[in-house]
Design an enzyme around this catalytic site. Structure first.
Site, PDB file in Angstrom:
ATOM      1  N   GLY A   1       0.689  -1.090   0.194  1.00 33.61           N
ATOM      2  CA  GLY A   1      -0.103   0.009  -0.045  1.00 33.61           C
ATOM      3  C   GLY A   1       0.808   1.207  -0.015  1.00 33.61           C
ATOM      4  N   GLU A   2       0.406   2.233   0.742  1.00 29.70           N
ATOM      5  CA  GLU A   2       0.881   3.661   0.655  1.00 29.70           C
ATOM      6  C   GLU A   2       1.244   4.277  -0.610  1.00 29.70           C
ATOM      7  OE1 GLU A   2       4.741   2.925   2.735  1.00 29.70           O
ATOM      8  OE2 GLU A   2       4.016   2.027   4.406  1.00 29.70           O
ATOM      9  N   GLY A   3       0.979   3.730  -1.856  1.00 31.60           N
ATOM     10  CA  GLY A   3       1.242   4.141  -3.084  1.00 31.60           C
ATOM     11  C   GLY A   3       2.712   3.645  -3.625  1.00 31.60           C
TER      12      GLY A   3
END
Length: 338
Positions: free
Chosen positions: A305-307
């Site tokens: 996640g987190e980009g």
């Protein structure tokens, strides 16, 4: 042009799909003509050529470029966590937001490596959404507020947008959105998230099935109201605002892709300016990409996640444009065969 800040209902938001800018077909054709004249065999750069043409269409230029690359992480908390669907407490969301802001997370390093600015937007972390297995996760007003926050977060100078998220419990929300939109058993969409064991995955599936029974009539953007959360709604708002400004978008993995499922369900054309940065190791992501007709740029067995996957894909996109703009044509290089 009507913007999200002007709208007061989700039905009005859904209607925007018919008014948003389209890719410029002349620019795409010009980019493809250039690709055909570069010193290489036809189509030998594969997806890199497709990515360059994609950028050309949204920038309305046969020579697209990346100025400011902006990464946005939206963070929210979820009432479904009351059911024990995550092995970590919700306090971790705020702790990770602080880590992002101090530069200590993976996404900070990946943005630096790929040349992207990073901003983090925390969305009412002290007020989690409601438990979607018992009631609607958000009111319509809450959904619209989060969407508007997502739209406002894009800086005026951005030329490409990277989207990511943070929120304890949001892998359950992602699976719920995907399941509600595309069917199948909840277990088909559930993964380990931040570390759930087999019992944890089974619990996620059960609470999602409870939510499906409760929200069986939810369609399109109403899926955001039914299942949440604020970061998913903010991602949708950012995607719409980016489209209005002709800014291409790189979506991250499973949770980020699932976040835009309500837009896809309302009108698939909402996502024409979006590419998916990577295919997550979460098992539901491959199924979701197939359902949405999206091909990831990378597959690296990541599930952070987190980009993070979107930031890595930015490097590939930069490489695509370097080749597209920097290579010589056959005529320029005086090479036979063009």
């Amino acid at each position: 042009m009507t913007t999200l800040s002007d709208l007061t209902t989700l039905a009005e938001v859904a209607a925007l799909a018919e008014t948003l800018p389209q890719a410029d077909t002349d620019a795409i054709a010009a980019a493809e003509t250039r690709q055909g004249n570069l010193t290489k065999p036809p189509k030998s750069l594969g997806r890199l050529e497709d990515l360059a043409s994609f950028m050309a269409g949204w920038q309305k230029s046969a020579h697209p470029s990346i100025g400011q690359a902006q990464a946005l992480i939206f963070a929210g908390n979820h009432g479904i966590c009351a059911k024990g669907v995550n092995p970590f407490p919700q306090e971790v969301t705020a702790q990770m937001v602080a880590n992002f802001k101090s530069g200590g997370a993976a996404i900070n390093q990946l943005c630096r490596a790929s040349g992207a600015d990073l901003d983090v937007v925390a969305l009412e972390l002290d007020a989690p959404t409601a438990d979607f297995s018992e009631t609607e996760a958000m009111t319509e007003a809450e959904v619209l507020s989060a969407m508007q926050a997502g739209a406002k977060a894009i800086p005026p100078s951005a030329s490409i947008l990277i989207l990511g998220e943070m929120g304890i419990g949001n892998s359950t929300v992602a699976a719920a959105l995907a399941c509600a939109a595309f069917g199948g058993d909840a277990a088909d969409w559930v993964g380990r998230g931040t570390g759930s064991d087999d019992d944890g995955k089974a619990l996620k599936a059960r609470v999602i099935e409870q939510g499906r029974s409760l929200h069986a009539k939810a369609r399109g953007l109403d899926l955001l109201r039914a299942y949440g959360g604020r970061e998913q709604a903010a991602i949708c708002g950012a995607v719409i605002e980016a489209r209005a400004r002709r800014i291409p978008v790189i979506l991250d993995g499973y949770i980020c892709t699932a976040a835009v499922v309500p837009l896809f369900a309302a009108n698939p054309a909402f996502l024409d300016h979006c590419i998916v940065g990577h295919q997550s190791a979460e098992p539901g992501h491959a199924r979701l990409l197939d359902a949405m007709g999206k091909q990831p740029v990378l597959t690296l067995d990541m599930a952070l996640g987190e980009g993070s996957g979107a930031a890595l894909a930015l490097g590939v996109l930069r490489a695509a444009l370097e080749c597209h703009n920097g290579m010589a044509t056959f005529a320029e290089a005086q090479v036979s065969g063009g």
